[in-house]
Motif scaffolding. Structure first.
Motif, PDB file in Angstrom:
ATOM      1  N   HIS A   1       0.845  -1.208   0.000  1.00 54.67           N
ATOM      2  CA  HIS A   1       0.000   0.000   0.000  1.00 54.67           C
ATOM      3  C   HIS A   1       0.873   1.248   0.000  1.00 54.67           C
ATOM      4  N   PHE A   2       0.307   2.378  -0.470  1.00 55.62           N
ATOM      5  CA  PHE A   2       1.015   3.664  -0.475  1.00 55.62           C
ATOM      6  C   PHE A   2       0.719   4.508   0.760  1.00 55.62           C
ATOM      7  N   ASP A   3      -0.475   4.333   1.367  1.00 53.19           N
ATOM      8  CA  ASP A   3      -0.889   5.279   2.406  1.00 53.19           C
ATOM      9  C   ASP A   3      -0.063   5.113   3.671  1.00 53.19           C
ATOM     10  N   SER A   4       0.078   6.201   4.386  1.00 56.81           N
ATOM     11  CA  SER A   4       0.849   6.226   5.638  1.00 56.81           C
ATOM     12  C   SER A   4      -0.038   6.660   6.791  1.00 56.81           C
ATOM     13  N   VAL A   5       0.403   6.392   8.006  1.00 50.46           N
ATOM     14  CA  VAL A   5      -0.176   7.073   9.166  1.00 50.46           C
ATOM     15  C   VAL A   5       0.298   8.529   9.104  1.00 50.46           C
TER      16      VAL A   5
ATOM     17  N   GLU B   1      -4.725   1.118   3.809  1.00 48.92           N
ATOM     18  CA  GLU B   1      -4.277   0.009   4.649  1.00 48.92           C
ATOM     19  C   GLU B   1      -4.177   0.435   6.102  1.00 48.92           C
ATOM     20  N   GLU B   2      -3.755   1.674   6.344  1.00 45.47           N
ATOM     21  CA  GLU B   2      -3.519   2.127   7.721  1.00 45.47           C
ATOM     22  C   GLU B   2      -4.815   2.494   8.450  1.00 45.47           C
ATOM     23  N   GLY B   3      -5.878   2.722   7.705  1.00 48.96           N
ATOM     24  CA  GLY B   3      -7.071   3.258   8.369  1.00 48.96           C
ATOM     25  C   GLY B   3      -6.828   4.667   8.883  1.00 48.96           C
ATOM     26  N   GLY B   4      -5.816   5.335   8.323  1.00 47.93           N
ATOM     27  CA  GLY B   4      -5.418   6.659   8.816  1.00 47.93           C
ATOM     28  C   GLY B   4      -6.361   7.766   8.387  1.00 47.93           C
ATOM     29  N   ARG B   5      -7.145   7.519   7.334  1.00 44.69           N
ATOM     30  CA  ARG B   5      -8.081   8.548   6.892  1.00 44.69           C
ATOM     31  C   ARG B   5      -9.526   8.187   7.229  1.00 44.69           C
TER      32      ARG B   5
END
Lengths: 392, 392
Positions: free
Chosen positions: B76-80, B121-125
């Motif tokens: 995945h690309f997304d980060s916390v 993936e992080e659920g950060g958004r």
């Protein structure tokens, strides 16, 4: 007067209402700018000239602006986030109605009456409470004030559109008296109107708890340097120490980096609000809280930096003036408060008094804040009486 | 390979860097959209067709998309918020380089290889981790996913521009194996590359602490219903219970209403992240934390509502596959992790494995997260070996 109050109050009641409850009337934000337009419009209706002191404070004048003996009244429009509607605006609405009351009675004051709308009283946007009155009195440097930023990074100077003008020259020789009317913020006042005796000393400290950002799912408890733990311990320690000291300590604002469910924070920034009946008690209280927080930081392997953000010394309002007003109003109670006010800042320079209007539940800084229309009308009558006497 | 890795890595390194530290690459935000364009461009350079599964997940294909026996890789690309750069993107960059490595060696796989970029993936958004893989596998309902909102009130459906398509029909019969390469997130791996054995069960619970909003300067300590106290106690209780249980509990995200220095909060909303080696331990841990929080709420005269937000059951990766890959890679270690991954979600449907790349400090979800170029290059070689074997 109750009907007149209710009518005028209804004009501003919808402005800045937040769907999530209460008001969001931050200084120089859209709702507060609408309230400022309303202020100018009210002054026009009454043939009162409006001036701006270059610090964001507005004044509507009955009489020659800043002429010796000026009697200042008014309050502020800005609210805390999701605050009540009375804290601030009641003093401005009541001031305009008190002018009407005096005119209806055929009174022509010898001295000018200025109705003030002070900017950023709550410190809810730029962090320093009573910013407008601090600037007017020179209690804060204009460049320091200009550089204060809101959470979006907008500075007070940018919001104002200019460098603040700073202290009004010869304030003390121009202003004869200040009277701010305000809703009471505790349950101590059991009649419609009272007079303030003092404001407890209070201050704000910023607490920066730093640790090591890390993954919440893979970092063993024993390997963590988690500043949230030190913060949490400090919240409980502040509560405990305040109870022991018979004082007040509150940690009600916090900002976490990165504030993600699965990431141990690298920074927890919090603000301590502390108040006590005297400065020595307040100092001991803050020392005790910081000592316990530092000890816990050592235990948690985190770091704590404490930064004083604002200090409001104990204010004892002019005792002779308070007694005179209490007598004038038929012997109403004289009582202290824990809440800061622009009147407190001004009292260092000018004889200053405050009138309080009863708050049945004592709730403030909350949508539940309330005063009855009847008590507010009694507040207007009292303010008119006081202004008539002081400006005579 | 080290130089090739460093070159490709440098292309994405600046994207989504935050001046305040680390990365902010939230799902479907500008930086992540730029990374998706980069993904498409990388696929083009390699004559790989890109498909979108209608859930926000992208796939670059070497071979016929979703043909039986497909070997999926990627990450995945997304980060916390303020996260490191390796968690996620390393698996995607390594997958493209592994394709290059196989082609350079003249390998023509019999089965299709799909390089995946999973969304959120992080659920950060939007709050639910592994949202893309949950949608792909049918583990979350598309309407439920569409309605998840970020802190600005934007829903996943709005950000995606469509109702998510939901589960891919016959996933299990199309995909023969999944291999996700990921930076290790603890300090357990002491050689460049390892293989995953299991993911600890973990979950997220939302804790809503409610009290009475009130003025911090005028409300006596004894009159308060301050939810910040209950929250603070719960933070310390979670830490204590996790240590006793030999498990992990973290409260790292909090949102306060109104979050003003001088206003006792009406609401403190926090999130608990709990993980343990087995489900029973995790359940006992969360029960013990909630029990202590509820008791404290009664003491503080506040209320607490606990809402489960996501549950990730224990994952045991395909043991035969893990052993096979370990042997294939020369007997590298097989180790568990506390961190969730899309591979964990997929493992319920398809034989799934993970490769870990060494993380010398064990730091993750932080700007300090790091792997050496040499270890990353070793990861690419290992992934190429594994893909070559599985797709043969």
């Amino acid at each position: 007067m109750t009907a007149a109050f209710a009518r005028l109050w209804a004009e501003i009641a919808p402005i800045g209402l937040d769907p999530a409850g209460g008001y969001r009337r931050y200084a120089l934000s859209d709702p507060e700018l609408i309230l400022r337009d309303w202020f100018r419009n009210q002054a026009d209706r009454r043939d009162m000239t409006v001036t701006d002191d270059g610090n964001g404070n507005l004044f509507a004048w009955w009489g020659r602006q800043w002429a010796p003996g000026t009697v200042l009244t008014g309050s502020h429009f800005d609210s805390v986030p999701h605050g009540g509607g009375y804290d601030g605006p009641l003093g401005i609405v009541s001031a305009f109605l008190a002018v009407d009351r005096l005119r209806a009675a055929g009174v022509t004051p010898a001295k000018p009456i200025g109705v003030a709308a002070f900017v950023e009283e709550e410190g809810g946007r730029f962090g320093v409470p009573c910013l407008g009155s601090r600037l007017l009195t020179g209690a804060i440097d204009p460049d320091t004030a200009a550089a204060l930023c809101d959470t979006d990074g907008v500075s007070f100077g940018e919001a104002l559109g200019a460098r603040p003008a700073g202290a009004l020259p010869a304030l003390a020789s121009r202003v004869g008296a200040v009277v701010e009317l305000h809703i009471e913020q505790g349950r101590a006042l059991e009649v419609p109107v009272g007079v303030a005796s003092a404001i407890w000393p209070h201050g704000r400290w910023r607490l920066d708890f730093t640790g090591h950002g890390d993954h919440a799912g893979t970092t063993r408890m024993a390997d963590r340097h988690d500043p949230m733990l030190t913060f949490a311990y400090t919240v409980l320690a502040a509560d405990d120490e305040a109870r022991q000291a018979g004082a007040l300590a509150t940690i009600a604002r916090v900002s976490v980096q990165p504030n993600a469910t699965n990431a141990i924070p690298s920074l927890v920034r919090a603000w301590l609000d502390a108040r006590a009946a005297d400065p020595a008690t307040m100092e001991r209280l803050v020392e005790a809280i910081v000592k316990r927080a530092m000890d816990r930081a050592a235990h948690d392997r985190t770091e704590l930096v404490v930064e004083p953000e604002s200090a409001s010394p104990e204010v004892t309002f002019d005792t002779a003036l308070a007694d005179r007003l209490s007598t004038l109003l038929g012997g109403v109670p004289v009582l202290p408060t824990g809440a800061g006010h622009d009147a407190g800042v001004l009292s260092a320079h000018v004889p200053t008094a405050m009138l309080f209007v009863r708050n049945p539940t004592g709730v403030s800084h909350s949508p539940a804040e309330h005063a009855s229309d009847e008590d507010c009308a009694a507040g207007v009558e009292a303010l008119a009486t006081v202004l008539g006497e002081l400006a005579a």
